[in-house]
Design a protein around this motif. Structure first.
Motif, PDB file in Angstrom:
ATOM      1  N   PRO A  98       3.162  -2.873  14.149  1.00  0.00           N
ATOM      2  CA  PRO A  98       3.248  -3.147  12.713  1.00  0.00           C
ATOM      3  C   PRO A  98       4.538  -3.858  12.314  1.00  0.00           C
ATOM      4  O   PRO A  98       4.600  -4.507  11.275  1.00  0.00           O
ATOM      5  CB  PRO A  98       3.168  -1.764  12.073  1.00  0.00           C
ATOM      6  CG  PRO A  98       3.630  -0.826  13.128  1.00  0.00           C
ATOM      7  CD  PRO A  98       3.213  -1.442  14.435  1.00  0.00           C
ATOM      8  N   ALA A  99       5.572  -3.753  13.131  1.00  0.00           N
ATOM      9  CA  ALA A  99       6.842  -4.418  12.840  1.00  0.00           C
ATOM     10  C   ALA A  99       6.971  -5.739  13.589  1.00  0.00           C
ATOM     11  O   ALA A  99       7.980  -6.423  13.461  1.00  0.00           O
ATOM     12  CB  ALA A  99       8.004  -3.504  13.214  1.00  0.00           C
ATOM     13  N   ALA A 100       5.962  -6.090  14.393  1.00  0.00           N
ATOM     14  CA  ALA A 100       5.974  -7.314  15.205  1.00  0.00           C
ATOM     15  C   ALA A 100       7.198  -7.377  16.112  1.00  0.00           C
ATOM     16  O   ALA A 100       7.733  -8.442  16.377  1.00  0.00           O
ATOM     17  CB  ALA A 100       5.887  -8.555  14.324  1.00  0.00           C
ATOM     18  N   ARG A 101       7.646  -6.213  16.627  1.00  0.00           N
ATOM     19  CA  ARG A 101       8.816  -6.179  17.506  1.00  0.00           C
ATOM     20  C   ARG A 101       8.464  -5.963  18.961  1.00  0.00           C
ATOM     21  O   ARG A 101       9.293  -6.205  19.829  1.00  0.00           O
ATOM     22  CB  ARG A 101       9.762  -5.043  17.076  1.00  0.00           C
ATOM     23  CG  ARG A 101      10.581  -5.404  15.863  1.00  0.00           C
ATOM     24  CD  ARG A 101      11.713  -4.451  15.646  1.00  0.00           C
ATOM     25  NE  ARG A 101      12.648  -4.440  16.756  1.00  0.00           N
ATOM     26  CZ  ARG A 101      13.466  -3.429  17.009  1.00  0.00           C
ATOM     27  NH1 ARG A 101      13.469  -2.363  16.241  1.00  0.00           N
ATOM     28  NH2 ARG A 101      14.290  -3.479  18.021  1.00  0.00           N
ATOM     29  N   CYS A 102       7.270  -5.457  19.252  1.00  0.00           N
ATOM     30  CA  CYS A 102       6.978  -5.158  20.650  1.00  0.00           C
ATOM     31  C   CYS A 102       5.700  -5.850  21.104  1.00  0.00           C
ATOM     32  O   CYS A 102       4.976  -6.421  20.310  1.00  0.00           O
ATOM     33  CB  CYS A 102       6.909  -3.644  20.886  1.00  0.00           C
ATOM     34  SG  CYS A 102       5.323  -2.870  20.527  1.00  0.00           S
ATOM     35  N   ALA A 121       5.984   5.085  13.068  1.00  0.00           N
ATOM     36  CA  ALA A 121       5.116   6.059  12.413  1.00  0.00           C
ATOM     37  C   ALA A 121       4.176   5.365  11.402  1.00  0.00           C
ATOM     38  O   ALA A 121       4.012   5.819  10.280  1.00  0.00           O
ATOM     39  CB  ALA A 121       5.930   7.170  11.742  1.00  0.00           C
ATOM     40  N   GLN A 122       3.587   4.266  11.847  1.00  0.00           N
ATOM     41  CA  GLN A 122       2.648   3.495  11.033  1.00  0.00           C
ATOM     42  C   GLN A 122       1.465   3.094  11.912  1.00  0.00           C
ATOM     43  O   GLN A 122       1.609   2.985  13.138  1.00  0.00           O
ATOM     44  CB  GLN A 122       3.299   2.220  10.510  1.00  0.00           C
ATOM     45  CG  GLN A 122       4.450   2.431   9.590  1.00  0.00           C
ATOM     46  CD  GLN A 122       5.085   1.094   9.192  1.00  0.00           C
ATOM     47  OE1 GLN A 122       4.627   0.024   9.554  1.00  0.00           O
ATOM     48  NE2 GLN A 122       6.152   1.175   8.425  1.00  0.00           N
ATOM     49  N   PRO A 123       0.312   2.859  11.293  1.00  0.00           N
ATOM     50  CA  PRO A 123      -0.818   2.360  12.095  1.00  0.00           C
ATOM     51  C   PRO A 123      -0.518   0.969  12.629  1.00  0.00           C
ATOM     52  O   PRO A 123       0.192   0.185  11.986  1.00  0.00           O
ATOM     53  CB  PRO A 123      -1.990   2.321  11.105  1.00  0.00           C
ATOM     54  CG  PRO A 123      -1.444   2.656   9.777  1.00  0.00           C
ATOM     55  CD  PRO A 123      -0.021   3.040   9.889  1.00  0.00           C
ATOM     56  N   LEU A 124      -1.063   0.684  13.811  1.00  0.00           N
ATOM     57  CA  LEU A 124      -0.946  -0.679  14.335  1.00  0.00           C
ATOM     58  C   LEU A 124      -1.723  -1.626  13.412  1.00  0.00           C
ATOM     59  O   LEU A 124      -2.662  -1.221  12.752  1.00  0.00           O
ATOM     60  CB  LEU A 124      -1.487  -0.758  15.754  1.00  0.00           C
ATOM     61  CG  LEU A 124      -0.758   0.067  16.824  1.00  0.00           C
ATOM     62  CD1 LEU A 124      -1.358  -0.202  18.190  1.00  0.00           C
ATOM     63  CD2 LEU A 124       0.718  -0.175  16.841  1.00  0.00           C
ATOM     64  N   THR A 125      -1.322  -2.872  13.398  1.00  0.00           N
ATOM     65  CA  THR A 125      -1.930  -3.890  12.558  1.00  0.00           C
ATOM     66  C   THR A 125      -3.045  -4.583  13.341  1.00  0.00           C
ATOM     67  O   THR A 125      -2.845  -4.963  14.494  1.00  0.00           O
ATOM     68  CB  THR A 125      -0.865  -4.934  12.140  1.00  0.00           C
ATOM     69  OG1 THR A 125       0.194  -4.255  11.481  1.00  0.00           O
ATOM     70  CG2 THR A 125      -1.448  -5.980  11.219  1.00  0.00           C
ATOM     71  N   PHE A 126      -4.213  -4.735  12.708  1.00  0.00           N
ATOM     72  CA  PHE A 126      -5.336  -5.390  13.380  1.00  0.00           C
ATOM     73  C   PHE A 126      -5.327  -6.876  13.074  1.00  0.00           C
ATOM     74  O   PHE A 126      -5.093  -7.302  11.962  1.00  0.00           O
ATOM     75  CB  PHE A 126      -6.663  -4.778  12.925  1.00  0.00           C
ATOM     76  CG  PHE A 126      -7.837  -5.310  13.684  1.00  0.00           C
ATOM     77  CD1 PHE A 126      -8.100  -4.841  14.974  1.00  0.00           C
ATOM     78  CD2 PHE A 126      -8.653  -6.264  13.147  1.00  0.00           C
ATOM     79  CE1 PHE A 126      -9.179  -5.328  15.687  1.00  0.00           C
ATOM     80  CE2 PHE A 126      -9.731  -6.768  13.865  1.00  0.00           C
ATOM     81  CZ  PHE A 126      -9.991  -6.291  15.127  1.00  0.00           C
ATOM     82  N   GLY A 127      -5.579  -7.660  14.115  1.00  0.00           N
ATOM     83  CA  GLY A 127      -5.655  -9.097  13.887  1.00  0.00           C
ATOM     84  C   GLY A 127      -5.889  -9.863  15.132  1.00  0.00           C
ATOM     85  O   GLY A 127      -5.859  -9.432  16.206  1.00  0.00           O
TER      86      GLY A 127
END
Length: 127
Positions: A98-102, A121-127
């Motif tokens: 979700p932070a586009a760091r890993c 502590a956030q859901p992963l972002t789908f895309g």
């Protein structure tokens, strides 16, 4: 920082995110919970992961962990994903940090729970 170093950092963070639940259990048993949570908080502030890995005795080669020191042997985790029941289908796309760091990527499967980033502590972002 070079592109190669940035990619290594992304892979390290992906491995750390994947292993954090097991690492938290071991850290609690070893009295290292405060140190581990300090590392997580530092990551959330955007600090680099490598100094924290060194302090905790962790090293990642790609996303394959090599552990030394007190966090050397996290307990095995039970399987987290059960196959869906019925006529589900696999979505096209992947879940990402979700932070586009890993570099963590999760392919959704029918019946899977929403994958979570254990660092942010956030859901992963789908895309």
């Amino acid at each position: 920082m070079t592109g190669r170093q940035e990619e290594r950092d992304r892979l390290d963070l992906a491995g750390f995110c994947r292993d954090i639940a097991a690492l938290r259990r071991v850290a609690e048993e070893e009295g290292l919970s405060a140190e581990l949570e300090s590392a997580v908080e530092a990551l959330r502030r955007g600090e680099p992961l490598r100094p924290h890995l060194t302090r905790l005795g962790l090293e990642y080669d790609g996303t394959r962990p090599s552990r030394q020191g007190p966090l050397a042997t996290p307990p095995a985790q039970p399987p987290m994903n059960l196959p869906g029941i019925g006529g589900g289908h696999t979505a096209v796309g992947v879940y990402r940090c979700p932070a586009a760091r890993c570099a963590r990527r999760e392919q959704p499967q029918p019946g899977d729970d929403l994958p979570m980033c254990r660092v942010y502590a956030q859901p992963l972002t789908f895309g």
